[in-house]
Design an enzyme around this catalytic site. Structure first.
Site, PDB file in Angstrom:
ATOM      1  CG  ASP A  69      -1.825  -1.246   1.345  1.00 46.97           C
ATOM      2  OD1 ASP A  69      -1.939  -1.381  -0.101  1.00 46.97           O
ATOM      3  OD2 ASP A  69      -2.774  -1.496   2.114  1.00 46.97           O
TER       4      ASP A  69
ATOM      5  CG  HIS B  37      -6.471  -1.156  -1.510  1.00 48.02           C
ATOM      6  ND1 HIS B  37      -5.622  -2.404  -0.926  1.00 48.02           N
ATOM      7  CD2 HIS B  37      -7.272  -0.147  -1.358  1.00 48.02           C
ATOM      8  CE1 HIS B  37      -5.277  -0.985   0.194  1.00 48.02           C
ATOM      9  NE2 HIS B  37      -6.252   0.034   0.128  1.00 48.02           N
TER      10      HIS B  37
ATOM     11  CG  ASP C  73      -3.951  -5.999  -3.283  1.00 47.69           C
ATOM     12  OD1 ASP C  73      -5.711  -5.218  -2.949  1.00 47.69           O
ATOM     13  OD2 ASP C  73      -2.997  -6.046  -3.148  1.00 47.69           O
TER      14      ASP C  73
ATOM     15  CB  CYS D   9      -2.271  -6.435   1.434  1.00 47.19           C
ATOM     16  SG  CYS D   9      -3.579  -6.635   0.739  1.00 47.19           S
TER      17      CYS D   9
END
Length: 566
Positions: free
Chosen positions: A248, A369, A371, A548
């Site tokens: 991030d 997000h 992802d 992450c």
């Protein structure tokens, strides 16, 4: 008047004047000064500054294009008291010159220019450029003078990346009037864009954080990276200050020119406790740094770079994207409110031009997000990759099949600290959970259609992974958003053919996790090796997973961005 003349030397012309009887009336000496001047760059982009290329004054994309390339000098030759080299008014080390583009002033003529004449040099976009030295001396004779040119900023909303530099020979008129240019030469540079690297490129180094509670995660990551043959960089607590979300905080990319290229980290405006890591630990010789700063009120979870990905190379409706396409998550296009990636970051990404962005809908997720529901893995056939999508439908299909086979009492989350006797039958009987996942599936299907259209994908290019979600309300909002019900297996790290996948702790069937078995069935046919990493307590319970908590520096593309047909 003049009937005859003769050249006394290369610089003078003698002129005699006669009357009608051929009597010499007088003689005049005309002084001639001839100067050959050329301002040159690597206009054919082969790494060599050729002389007087006819295309040096313009810039054209494509393999048959022309125009020089300029790198933003955003690395730091100094490793202590460092700052990006383009912020310095001096060259710290000779090695810094390789980051700059060479421009050559070639002259051929007398030892000096006539009195009052002078050479000047100017750029049309001063904020982007350093040109040293100024003013421009005339060296005399057959001479060359090298200039080292550096870019100061990347293309952005207010700058298209083009910089032109003009050289002028000025002629004096008188003290009351400005000099007049009697000759001008021009060259054009384009500032190299920042380029992202997709999962299909070869890894160089993996980055993770060490925290007081992520020993199991680190152990699994270390084993995976060693097995894969890559380097591992661990950011310790003195630097991360408890912030474990390496993905991030930053995104790795690179810049490229015919003479040089190096990686550049894009620092997100998120600025958690990892905020010092990109600058203090990554910025250095041949490792650049760039960031975009937004007003604090504009920054949301969508500004973290788990919400920034890039596809492998694709061809869409006849248009080639050999460097792939950037993917970002935003609010639903027709929404009147919602979270978005901040405008300064979006403007920056669009301005790079070579990886035209695609906007996906991610605000339906609690963290927000992309992802969390998609990734890419390499494949030996078709387009060279597969898009992996989270799919509640695939999850329910798998679980119903297990139930029909008599495994309805199989337990989930065995081996975790929150084991609460969750069984398969209980999940399938939960109508509220089913409604949550129906909504999530609609959100993912919307993105699926966008990805198929914008990346020219067929259904055969997509693999649906069995992942369930649940809706939770954020503390500051009434609206509910989705989080993964069990570890989100699509949020993986891709290291060549080795995948590091969150260990899902799914229902045990015949001693094996049914979700792990299904993942192996879906992916090992592509020649991929699946390693399941325990991130349950240290990442999943904090609403993140393996991807992450990690980041990967990858090799750049072999393809040269200036060969794109734009």
């Amino acid at each position: 008047m003049s009937q005859a003349s003769e050249t006394e030397n290369d610089n003078k012309l003698s002129v005699r004047y006669y009357d009608e009887n051929k009597t010499v009336l007088g003689t005049a000496i005309l002084h001639l000064t001839a100067v050959e001047i050329s301002l040159d760059v690597d206009a054919d982009r082969d790494g060599v500054v050729e002389k007087n290329n006819p295309n040096k004054g313009s810039w054209k994309w494509g393999s048959d294009g022309h125009g020089a390339v300029l790198l933003v000098n955003c690395d730091s030759e100094q490793t202590y008291w460092k700052k990006p080299d383009h912020d310095k008014s001096f060259v710290a080390k000779v090695s810094d010159l390789k980051d700059m583009s060479v421009m050559v002033l070639r002259t051929k003529g007398p030892a000096k220019l006539p009195e009052g004449y002078k050479l000047t040099i100017a750029s049309v976009f001063e904020p982007c450029l350093h040109v040293v030295p100024t003013p421009v001396p005339y060296l005399g004779g057959d001479a060359e003078m090298k200039f080292y040119v550096e870019g100061l900023r990347f293309p952005d909303r207010d700058f298209d990346g083009l910089v032109s530099i003009s050289l002028s020979l000025l002629e004096p008129i008188n003290s009351a009037l400005p000099e007049t240019p009697i000759f001008t030469d021009k060259v054009v540079f384009r500032v190299a864009p920042w380029i992202m690297t997709p999962n299909t490129l070869k890894p160089i180094e993996v980055f993770v954080c060490s925290t007081k509670d992520n020993y199991q995660f680190l152990k699994g990551m270390r084993n995976l990276v060693i097995k894969s043959g890559y380097k591992l960089k661990i950011c310790h607590e003195y630097m991360n200050r408890g912030d474990r979300w390496m993905q991030d905080e930053l995104e790795f990319g690179y810049i490229d020119a015919p003479h040089h290229r190096f990686p550049v980290v894009l620092d997100s405006p998120r600025d958690g406790n990892l905020e010092d890591f990109p600058y203090e630990e990554l910025l250095g010789p041949d490792f650049g740094y760039v960031t975009r700063v937004a007003e604090r009120k504009d920054v949301s979870s969508l500004d973290s770079f788990g919400n920034l990905e890039v596809s492998p190379p694709v061809t869409v409706n006849g248009k080639n994207y050999p460097l792939g396409r950037i993917l970002i998550g935003v609010a639903f296009p027709t929404a009147t409110k919602g979270r978005n990636m901040t405008k300064v970051v979006q403007d920056f990404l669009w301005a790079q031009k070579v990886q035209e962005p695609v906007a996906l809908f991610s605000d339906w997720l609690y963290v927000g997000h992309i992802d969390e529901f998609m990734t890419f893995v390499p494949a030996p056939d078709r387009k060279g990759f597969r898009l992996l999508l989270a799919s509640p439908d695939a999850g329910y299909k798998l679980f119903r099949g297990l139930q029909r086979d008599g495994h309805g009492q199989a337990k989930l989350f065995e081996g975790t600290l929150i084991f609460d006797n969750t069984i398969l039958d209980k999940i399938l009987d939960n109508e509220i959970l089913r409604a949550h996942n129906s909504y999530v599936q609609h959100c993912i299907d919307w993105n699926r259609d966008v990805l198929k259209r914008e990346l020219a994908l067929d259904d055969e290019d997509i693999i649906d992974l069995p992942i369930l979600f649940k809706l939770e309300a954020r503390e500051d909002e009434e609206e509910c958003r989705a989080v993964a019900y069990y570890p989100d297996m699509v949020n993986m790290i891709v290291l060549g053919k080795n995948l590091g996948i969150p260990k899902p702790y799914g229902p045990k069937v015949n001693g094996s996790c049914a979700l792990e078995t299904e993942m192996l069935s879906l992916l090992e046919g592509l020649g991929l090796s699946c390693t399941f990493i325990d991130d349950f307590a240290s990442y999943h319970k904090l609403l993140g997973e393996v991807h992450c908590g990690s980041n990967v520096l990858r090799e750049p593309f072999d393809y040269k961005w200036w060969n794109l047909e734009m």
